[in-house]
Design a protein around this motif. Structure first.
Motif, mmCIF file in Angstrom:
data_model
loop_
_atom_site.group_PDB
_atom_site.id
_atom_site.type_symbol
_atom_site.label_atom_id
_atom_site.label_comp_id
_atom_site.label_asym_id
_atom_site.label_seq_id
_atom_site.Cartn_x
_atom_site.Cartn_y
_atom_site.Cartn_z
ATOM 1 N N MET A 88 56.012 10.578 5.965
ATOM 2 C CA MET A 88 54.826 9.747 5.732
ATOM 3 C C MET A 88 53.542 10.564 5.840
ATOM 4 O O MET A 88 52.588 10.332 5.092
ATOM 5 C CB MET A 88 54.810 8.567 6.710
ATOM 6 N N SER B 77 50.844 11.124 2.832
ATOM 7 C CA SER B 77 49.405 10.879 2.973
ATOM 8 C C SER B 77 48.593 12.094 2.533
ATOM 9 O O SER B 77 47.537 11.951 1.910
ATOM 10 C CB SER B 77 49.074 10.511 4.427
ATOM 11 N N ARG C 52 48.689 12.089 -1.315
ATOM 12 C CA ARG C 52 47.764 11.086 -1.887
ATOM 13 C C ARG C 52 46.311 11.507 -1.708
ATOM 14 O O ARG C 52 45.468 11.266 -2.580
ATOM 15 C CB ARG C 52 47.996 9.726 -1.232
ATOM 16 N N TYR C 53 46.013 12.148 -0.583
ATOM 17 C CA TYR C 53 44.650 12.621 -0.335
ATOM 18 C C TYR C 53 44.233 13.637 -1.394
ATOM 19 O O TYR C 53 43.138 13.553 -1.973
ATOM 20 C CB TYR C 53 44.566 13.237 1.062
ATOM 21 N N MET D 146 47.140 10.526 9.312
ATOM 22 C CA MET D 146 47.292 9.541 8.244
ATOM 23 C C MET D 146 46.075 8.631 8.124
ATOM 24 O O MET D 146 45.602 8.345 7.016
ATOM 25 C CB MET D 146 48.561 8.714 8.475
ATOM 26 N N TYR E 2 43.587 8.601 5.012
ATOM 27 C CA TYR E 2 43.512 7.360 4.247
ATOM 28 C C TYR E 2 42.083 6.835 4.166
ATOM 29 O O TYR E 2 41.667 6.333 3.115
ATOM 30 C CB TYR E 2 44.412 6.285 4.845
ATOM 31 N N ALA F 7 47.556 4.966 -3.303
ATOM 32 C CA ALA F 7 46.801 5.138 -2.059
ATOM 33 C C ALA F 7 46.736 3.828 -1.282
ATOM 34 O O ALA F 7 46.838 3.808 -0.052
ATOM 35 C CB ALA F 7 45.391 5.639 -2.368
ATOM 36 N N LEU G 208 49.958 3.317 0.389
ATOM 37 C CA LEU G 208 50.024 4.179 1.568
ATOM 38 C C LEU G 208 49.339 3.520 2.752
ATOM 39 O O LEU G 208 49.833 3.571 3.884
ATOM 40 C CB LEU G 208 49.378 5.532 1.262
ATOM 41 N N GLY G 209 48.205 2.877 2.514
ATOM 42 C CA GLY G 209 47.497 2.195 3.592
ATOM 43 C C GLY G 209 48.347 1.103 4.221
ATOM 44 O O GLY G 209 48.358 0.929 5.447
ATOM 45 N N ILE H 235 51.056 2.710 6.359
ATOM 46 C CA ILE H 235 50.508 3.161 7.634
ATOM 47 C C ILE H 235 50.322 1.991 8.592
ATOM 48 O O ILE H 235 50.650 2.081 9.790
ATOM 49 C CB ILE H 235 49.169 3.895 7.413
#
Length: 328
Positions: A119, A123, A126-127, A205, A209, A246, A249-250, A253
């Motif tokens: 994970m 992250s 995605r960043y 993360m 994010y 993204a 992903l949030g 998390i």
């Protein structure tokens, strides 16, 4: 009559045997049904993720390779860890012997650490995709991602071996009777684990994010301005699919925080983490449910996953050239 009313032993032939906690048959049947359902759901969902990413050539990307690593660790949790942990708390006796008493916690911790590590890598991916889209393809290559995944798993194996080295060497050192498998992590080791497995990854993360969220909002404003002006050269912005990933992903998390926070309560309270604690089963299962939640999130928010599931269940993946089907 006396034998039925007296306490049952885990191992009737041993005087040193632990006593078995009796439950009504209806409760036992319900708990076993629930265990089988959760374990099967976790295995099935993660297996669908693995088959989808492995089969369809269009899904062979760096990002999906990270999702594949996450799905593999979650699959092992559903396939091995959940049934064994469920058997422990259902039977209130450890019936699987000394070797599995040593290995089961180690496998469980390794899979959960690998899941957290995956994970974190997702992250970071995605960043970079959102905040540095021009250099993303040159920075994030499939080869680099594969190396990162191997390092993640190797570090997980080594790290948890250090945390559980005492238990691996002497798994019955905290057992008071035959039929127990007690794992005790000292407050010092628990505090170290709290920072390395929870606080550190969570900080990375959440910070990444938040940065992704700010950049995504600013890019949406740029897109609106460009659409209104329709003049000049368009500034490089992240694709809609990247922003959606993204957002997913949030949610991952947030679910991760909800599932892992309770488990670290003993370390935060200043005590040892022990499987003999009366409430440990609840904390442990809340954390294990994260392995089932991850693929559920994919099913809800990734259209390609829903399309892949449909192709898998209709057996279209068995047709010639099905690997080349456009799924994105």
């Amino acid at each position: 009559m006396d034998s039925t009313e007296g306490p049952l032993l885990c191992f009737p032939n041993l005087n040193s045997s632990c006593r078995r906690l009796l439950r009504p048959r209806s409760d036992t049947a319900l708990l076993y049904t629930l265990l089988a359902f959760v374990s099967l759901l976790t295995v099935t969902l993660n297996l669908l993720v693995i088959i989808s990413i492995s089969h369809f050539r269009q899904l062979h990307t760096a990002t999906n390779t990270l999702l594949l690593s996450l799905a593999v660790s979650d699959l092992v949790v559903g396939l091995l860890v959940m049934p064994i942990e469920g058997l422990r708390y259902m039977e209130t006796c450890w019936l699987l012997g000394r070797l599995l008493c040593a290995l089961t916690p180690y496998v469980s911790y390794c899979m959960l650490s690998a899941s957290v590590g995956s994970m974190v890598l997702i992250s970071i991916d995605r960043y970079l995709a959102i905040c540095d889209p021009l250099l993303y393809s040159s920075k994030i290559t499939l080869h680099r991602v594969q190396i990162s995944i191997c390092l993640c798993w190797a570090c997980s194996l080594l790290y948890n071996g250090c945390i559980l080295i005492g238990h691996l060497g002497q798994p019955d050192r905290f057992s008071s009777c035959h039929g127990e498998c007690v794992v005790v992590i000292s407050h010092t080791s628990g505090t170290v684990d709290l920072f390395f497995t929870f606080v550190g990854p969570c900080t990375v993360m959440v910070v990444l994010y938040m940065r992704v969220f700010v950049v995504a909002i600013s890019q949406m404003r740029v897109i609106r301005l460009q659409t209104a002006a329709t003049a000049g050269t368009a500034a490089p912005t992240a694709k809609k699919s990247e922003r959606k990933a993204a957002r997913t992903l949030g949610i991952v998390i947030a679910v991760f925080l909800l599932c892992f926070c309770p488990y670290y309560y003993p370390a935060l309270a200043g005590g040892d983490t022990s499987t003999s604690l009366s409430y440990f089963a609840v904390l442990s299962w809340i954390m294990l449910l994260n392995s089932c939640a991850n693929p559920l999130i994919y099913a809800l928010f990734y259209p390609w996953f829903r399309k892949a599931i449909k192709l898998i269940f209709t057996l279209k993946i068995l047709q010639p050239h099905s690997r080349e089907i456009k799924i994105l």
